[in-house]
Design a protein around this motif. Structure first.
Motif, PDB file in Angstrom:
ATOM      1  N   LEU A 201      31.535 -27.736 -33.611  1.00 33.74           N
ATOM      2  CA  LEU A 201      31.780 -28.496 -32.290  1.00 33.74           C
ATOM      3  C   LEU A 201      31.078 -29.659 -33.251  1.00 33.74           C
ATOM      4  O   LEU A 201      30.971 -31.189 -32.793  1.00 33.74           O
TER       5      LEU A 201
ATOM      6  N   HIS B 275      34.920 -30.066 -34.509  1.00 35.13           N
ATOM      7  CA  HIS B 275      35.844 -29.902 -33.569  1.00 35.13           C
ATOM      8  C   HIS B 275      36.046 -29.610 -32.216  1.00 35.13           C
ATOM      9  O   HIS B 275      35.407 -29.558 -31.291  1.00 35.13           O
ATOM     10  N   ARG B 276      37.182 -29.876 -31.194  1.00 34.27           N
ATOM     11  CA  ARG B 276      37.218 -29.838 -29.991  1.00 34.27           C
ATOM     12  C   ARG B 276      37.673 -28.916 -29.530  1.00 34.27           C
ATOM     13  O   ARG B 276      37.849 -29.371 -27.959  1.00 34.27           O
ATOM     14  N   ASP B 277      38.490 -28.195 -30.390  1.00 39.64           N
ATOM     15  CA  ASP B 277      38.979 -27.358 -29.758  1.00 39.64           C
ATOM     16  C   ASP B 277      39.241 -25.704 -29.918  1.00 39.64           C
ATOM     17  O   ASP B 277      39.357 -24.925 -30.447  1.00 39.64           O
TER      18      ASP B 277
ATOM     19  N   GLY C 166      29.451 -29.240 -24.725  1.00 39.44           N
ATOM     20  CA  GLY C 166      30.049 -29.582 -25.386  1.00 39.44           C
ATOM     21  C   GLY C 166      31.883 -29.856 -24.906  1.00 39.44           C
ATOM     22  O   GLY C 166      32.885 -29.328 -25.595  1.00 39.44           O
TER      23      GLY C 166
END
Length: 459
Positions: free
Chosen positions: A171, A175-177, A217
Motif C-alpha cells: 500500500l 498498490h491500490r487493489d 487505505g
C-alpha cells in the motif's frame, strides 16, 4: 586445527549479526557466511538499489532508525571475514561444506553459530501450485529486492502478522487493489491481545497500527475465513473462501501471497549434532539448547532457526549465543548484559507463544484436504496418495517412512514446504503429534557441477 580458535557464523540476519557484534567487541574476527548477496536476513532484508529510493515511503518514521542500524551492521562486518553468496549445505566432523562464488569449498571450525532464520509455513489448498501464487516472504522479496509487485490485483491470505505487514508495504508503494483474508477469527485476536500487549507492548501496538493503516487505505480485510480454493486455467484468477458466518465468498486476483507464520530452518543444526523436541503450542520441532542457545560442545543456535520469535528475539538470542561462546573461551562477559538479553528474549518468546491464538496454524485443514490436492509440489504427491500409503497393510506410521514410500518431501525443497502438511496428515491418521523429517545433506539444492554463470545475485 587443535587449539586454534576458528569461529564460524552461518547467517547474516539479525541473530548472526548480533553474534558477530559481540565477538568483534571482544577482539575476535569471526567468519560470517551469508547465502544471499547482502546482510540483513528475511524480515529485515536490505533494499536493492531499485527500491532504496522508496525507503522513506516504505519504512515511514522507522526509515532513519533502520538506516543507522544497517550502517552499524556494516561497520561490524568490516571486522569480520564476511563471505556473501556462500551456502553452507552440509556439516560433519566439525566442518562445513560450502558453495560460494568460486565454487565448492570446505571449512573447518572450532566453534559454530548457526543463525539461518526461517521460511514461510504453508498449508496446501486446491490450486496453491498455480502460477501467480507466492509465499508472503516471496511477495516481500519481490518488493524489496526487485521493486516489483507480484500482481495488479493481490490477495494476502493465511494467518500471520506478515499478512498485514506485507499488505501495508504494498500500500505504501502505491498498490491500490489489495485484499487481506485472515483465517483466524477476530475473537481469537481479541483473546490473545492482552497477553501480547503484556509481553511486548511495542510489537502488539505496531500490529494494531498496521491494521489501522490498511483500513484507512481502503484495503478489504476479512477475518475468520476458511480458504477453499485458488482457481484459474493457466494462472490465478480468483480465490474462493467461506466467511466467518458460513457464507460463500470469492475474491478476484492475479496473484495470491500465502503464509501461516514461519517454520524454523533446522536442517543444518541437525547435521551439526543438535537434538530436537516438539513444541505442542507452536506445533513445530525445535532444537534443544540451554538458555543461551548452546546446543553442543562447539555448537550454538540463535534466531528463528532455533525458535521462531522475530527480529528482536533474534538480536537478543544472537547476542546471548556469542556471550556464551566467549565465556567458553575464557573471555570475560558482562553479566548485566546477559541478564538484559535473557529478559528481552523471554519477553519476545512469550509474545510469540501468545500470538499463536491470534494467528492459528490450521492443522485441521490438512485432514480435510481432498485426495486430489497436491501436498508435495516437487514430487507431485497428493493427499490421497499419502492416505493410501497410510492404509497399506505394512501401514507406515512414522513420517520418514511415509516419505520413503510416497516420495513426499524428497524433491528439491527436501520437505521444507510440504513437510508440515505431511506431518499433520500422518498425525491425524496415527492420533499422535506430528513427526519430524530427518535432515539430509544437501540442505538446499546444489548443482553437481559448479557453473558461476548459473548463480544469480540471490542464489
Amino acid at each position: 586445527m587443535q587449539g586454534e580458535t576458528k569461529i564460524v557464523i552461518v547467517g547474516a540476519g539479525p541473530a548472526g549479526l548480533a553474534a558477530a557484534r559481540r565477538l568483534v567487541e571482544a577482539g575476535l574476527r569471526p567468519i560470517v557466511l551469508e547465502e544471499s548477496a547482502h546482510p540483513g536476513g528475511q524480515g529485515t532484508r536490505r533494499l536493492s538499489p531499485l527500491t532504496s529510493r522508496h525507503r522513506a515511503a516504505l519504512f515511514g518514521k522507522s526509515a532513519e532508525t533502520i538506516a543507522r542500524r544497517e550502517e552499524a551492521e556494516d561497520a561490524v562486518l568490516q571486522h569480520c571475514d564476511f563471505r556473501t553468496g556462500t551456502l553452507a549445505w552440509a556439516c560433519h566432523d566439525n566442518r562445513l561444506e560450502l558453495l560460494g562464488p568460486d565454487g565448492f569449498d570446505s571449512i573447518a571450525y572450532s566453534h559454530l553459530v548457526i543463525a539461518v532464520g526461517a521460511t514461510d509455513r504453508l498449508m496446501p489448498l486446491p490450486g496453491w501450485t498455480l502460477p501467480g501464487v507466492f509465499t508472503l516472504g516471496g511477495a516481500q522479496v519481490a518488493l524489496k529486492r526487485h521493486a516489483s509487485f507480484i500482481g495488479r490485483k493481490v490477495i494476502f491470505a493465511g494467518s500471520s502478522p506478515l499478512l498485514y505487514l506485507a499488505a501495508a508495504q504494498y500500500l505504501r508503494l502505491g498498490h491500490r487493489d489489495l485484499t487481506v483474508l485472515d483465517t483466524t477469527p477476530i475473537s481469537g485476536k481479541a483473546r490473545a491481545f492482552p497477553a501480547m500487549l503484556r509481553h511486548a507492548p511495542r510489537n502488539a501496538l505496531r500490529g494494531l497500527s498496521l491494521i489501522a493503516e490498511l483500513w484507512r487505505g481502503g484495503v478489504s480485510m476479512r477475518s475468520g475465513v476458511r480458504l477453499e480454493a485458488i482457481e484459474g486455467d493457466t494462472r490465478v484468477k480468483l480465490l474462493r473462501y467461506t466467511t466467518a458466518r458460513g457464507r460463500a465468498g470469492t475474491a478476484e486476483a492475479d496473484a495470491v501471497a500465502l503464509g501461516h507464520g514461519l517454520r524454523a530452518e533446522t536442517q543444518l543444526a541437525e547435521l551439526a549434532g543438535a537434538t530436537f523436541a516438539f513444541d505442542p503450542d507452536l506445533r513445530q520441532w525445535f532444537p534443544c539448547t540451554d538458555a543461551a542457545g548452546r546446543a553442543g560442545e562447539r555448537l550454538w543456535l540463535a534466531g528463528d532457526s532455533a525458535r521462531t520469535g522475530g527480529a528482536e528475539a533474534a538480536d537478543a538470542a544472537g547476542s546471548l549465543a556469542a556471550q556464551s561462546l566467549l565465556e567458553s573461551l575464557g573471555h570475560p562477559v558482562r553479566s548485566v548484559v546477559m541478564r538484559r538479553d535473557r529478559r528481552r528474549l523471554a519477553a519476545q518468546q512469550a509474545f510469540q507463544r501468545a500470538m499463536t491464538g491470534a494467528f492459528r496454524w490450521p492443522a485441521e485443514q490438512a485432514t480435510a484436504l481432498a485426495d486430489d490436492v497436491l501436498v508435495c509440489r516437487c514430487e507431485r504427491v497428493t493427499a490421497g496418495e499419502i492416505r493410501a500409503a497410510l492404509n497399506e497393510p505394512s501401514c507406515p506410521t512414522e513420517v520418514n517412512r511415509v516419505k520413503s514410500v510416497t516420495r513426499c518431501g524428497m524433491g528439491r525443497c527436501q520437505g521444507r514446504f510440504c513437510g508440515q502438511a505431511l506431518g499433520e496428515i500422518v498425525a491425524a491418521a496415527t492420533k499422535s503429534p506430528p513427526g519430524r523429517l530427518r535432515a539430509q545433506a544437501p540442505v538446499r539444492p546444489i548443482p553437481l557441477v559448479f557453473d558461476p554463470k548459473a548463480r544469480g545475485e540471490d542464489a
